[in-house]
Design a protein around this motif. Structure first.
Motif, short mmCIF file in Angstrom:
data_model
loop_
_atom_site.label_atom_id
_atom_site.label_comp_id
_atom_site.label_asym_id
_atom_site.label_seq_id
_atom_site.Cartn_x
_atom_site.Cartn_y
_atom_site.Cartn_z
N PRO A 129 63.45 -41.14 -65.89
CA PRO A 129 63.51 -42.68 -66.71
C PRO A 129 62.26 -43.26 -65.10
O PRO A 129 61.54 -42.46 -64.54
CB PRO A 129 64.79 -43.06 -65.42
N ILE A 130 62.38 -44.29 -65.02
CA ILE A 130 61.14 -45.17 -63.77
C ILE A 130 61.91 -45.22 -63.00
O ILE A 130 63.05 -46.07 -62.69
CB ILE A 130 60.83 -46.75 -64.80
N ALA A 136 59.40 -58.73 -64.65
CA ALA A 136 60.44 -58.02 -65.32
C ALA A 136 60.65 -56.55 -64.07
O ALA A 136 61.90 -56.10 -64.32
CB ALA A 136 60.23 -57.55 -67.04
N LEU A 137 60.16 -56.54 -63.43
CA LEU A 137 59.84 -54.81 -62.64
C LEU A 137 60.74 -55.39 -61.70
O LEU A 137 61.34 -53.99 -61.17
CB LEU A 137 57.98 -55.02 -62.06
N ARG A 138 60.90 -57.19 -61.42
CA ARG A 138 62.14 -56.66 -60.23
C ARG A 138 63.26 -56.57 -60.38
O ARG A 138 63.95 -55.99 -59.96
CB ARG A 138 62.04 -58.00 -59.78
N VAL A 139 62.89 -56.10 -62.17
CA VAL A 139 65.03 -54.97 -62.69
C VAL A 139 64.90 -54.02 -61.84
O VAL A 139 65.84 -53.61 -61.94
CB VAL A 139 65.09 -55.60 -63.65
N LEU A 140 63.28 -52.85 -61.63
CA LEU A 140 63.96 -51.90 -61.24
C LEU A 140 63.15 -52.22 -59.66
O LEU A 140 63.61 -50.58 -59.23
CB LEU A 140 62.49 -51.44 -60.99
N PHE A 198 65.29 -52.90 -68.02
CA PHE A 198 63.87 -52.71 -68.29
C PHE A 198 63.14 -53.03 -69.30
O PHE A 198 62.74 -53.45 -69.32
CB PHE A 198 62.62 -52.07 -67.02
N ILE A 199 62.95 -51.28 -70.03
CA ILE A 199 62.12 -51.74 -71.40
C ILE A 199 62.99 -52.14 -72.39
O ILE A 199 62.30 -52.71 -73.06
CB ILE A 199 62.54 -50.23 -71.60
N PHE A 200 64.03 -53.26 -72.30
CA PHE A 200 64.08 -54.11 -73.06
C PHE A 200 63.98 -55.57 -72.82
O PHE A 200 63.47 -55.89 -74.00
CB PHE A 200 65.98 -53.70 -72.83
N LEU A 214 70.53 -46.29 -64.49
CA LEU A 214 70.99 -47.37 -65.33
C LEU A 214 69.75 -48.55 -66.01
O LEU A 214 69.78 -49.05 -66.32
CB LEU A 214 72.05 -47.35 -64.26
N LEU A 215 68.93 -48.67 -64.36
CA LEU A 215 68.03 -49.75 -64.98
C LEU A 215 66.92 -49.29 -65.99
O LEU A 215 66.53 -51.03 -66.19
CB LEU A 215 67.37 -50.70 -63.74
#
Length: 256
Positions: A210-211, A57-61, A16-18, A11-12
């Motif tokens: 995914p990541i 941005a990594l915090r999104v993950l 993140f990629i966007f 889902l995430l």
């Protein structure tokens, strides 16, 4: 990954990629404008902001960011940052950690074009692009790059493994690049700073499909080695490379 972890990761990952690519596109424009209006200082400032937001941005993950506290190093000496290589995110982490010291990278020529912001920074930010299939070009470019670093007392950053580790296990160093840097900087010997990167490989573990959620990224700056003192004590450039490699390997093995 358990099923819950996998669902969250799937889902995430697209979010993140966007965010990652939007950040690159926005700061590509900022870099072009800042370089043309304000020169090197403006361009560097835009790159600093870019890498800050790329790391955030990594915090999104659900990621835990590494300790990226700036080390206390002299600004009147050139620096060579030597790190193991695990992912595309090694670069922004090092750029942010060493931002005070104007970090420049040794990178492969294939990255000269094609990636917003990153390619532009490599071409205009003082880094060097080498053709690994052309030894003469590589040596000439490394020589010029090293003299540029020594003249300006910047930080030259290199991944001596030559390629990233796909499972976190450190590969053997290829010493040619570092030896060329040392030779070209003999009039102003650098301070060599070993850096340990860990868990960054997990971001590309499944090729973004995914990541994984919740990666604990780690970056540790080890005790620097003054090349001038190292040589004065009767050691060689080759042994300095071996010592740097040894310290990084040991830190990876003995990680907490």
């Amino acid at each position: 990954m358990n099923i819950f972890h996998k669902i969250i990761s799937w889902l995430l990952t697209p979010i993140f990629i966007f965010i990652f690519f939007i950040t690159l596109c926005i700061f590509h424009v900022f870099q072009v404008i800042s370089l043309n209006l304000f020169g090197y200082k403006g361009h560097k400032k835009s790159v600093d902001y870019m890498v800050f937001w790329l790391m955030q941005a990594l915090r999104v993950l659900g990621a835990r960011l590494p300790n990226m506290k700036q080390p206390n190093l002299p600004t009147d000496r050139p620096i060579i940052v030597v790190a193991n290589h695990q992912s595309i995110y090694d670069v922004p982490a090092i750029l942010w950690t060493f931002r005070k010291y104007h970090p420049k990278f040794v990178s492969k020529k294939e990255l000269e074009y094609g990636t917003p912001a990153i390619s532009y920074n490599l071409r205009h930010g003082g880094s060097v692009l080498i053709d690994r299939k052309d030894r003469k070009q590589s040596l000439t470019a490394m020589n010029q790059f090293s003299k540029y670093i020594a003249k300006n007392n910047y930080a030259g950053c290199i991944f001596p493994e030559g390629t990233r580790s796909k499972d976190g296990k450190m590969l053997d160093f290829k010493p040619a690049g570092m030896l060329m840097m040392f030779k070209s900087m003999k009039e102003n010997p650098p301070i060599v700073v070993p850096v340990v990167i860990d868990n960054f490989w997990k971001i590309q573990r499944y090729y973004f499909k995914p990541i994984p959620f919740g990666i604990n990224f780690q970056l540790k700056v080890l005790e620097p080695i003054d090349m001038k003192i190292w040589l004065e004590e009767g050691n060689s450039s080759t042994s300095l490379i071996a010592e740097t490699e040894k310290r990084i390997k040991e830190a990876l093995i003995n990680k907490a």
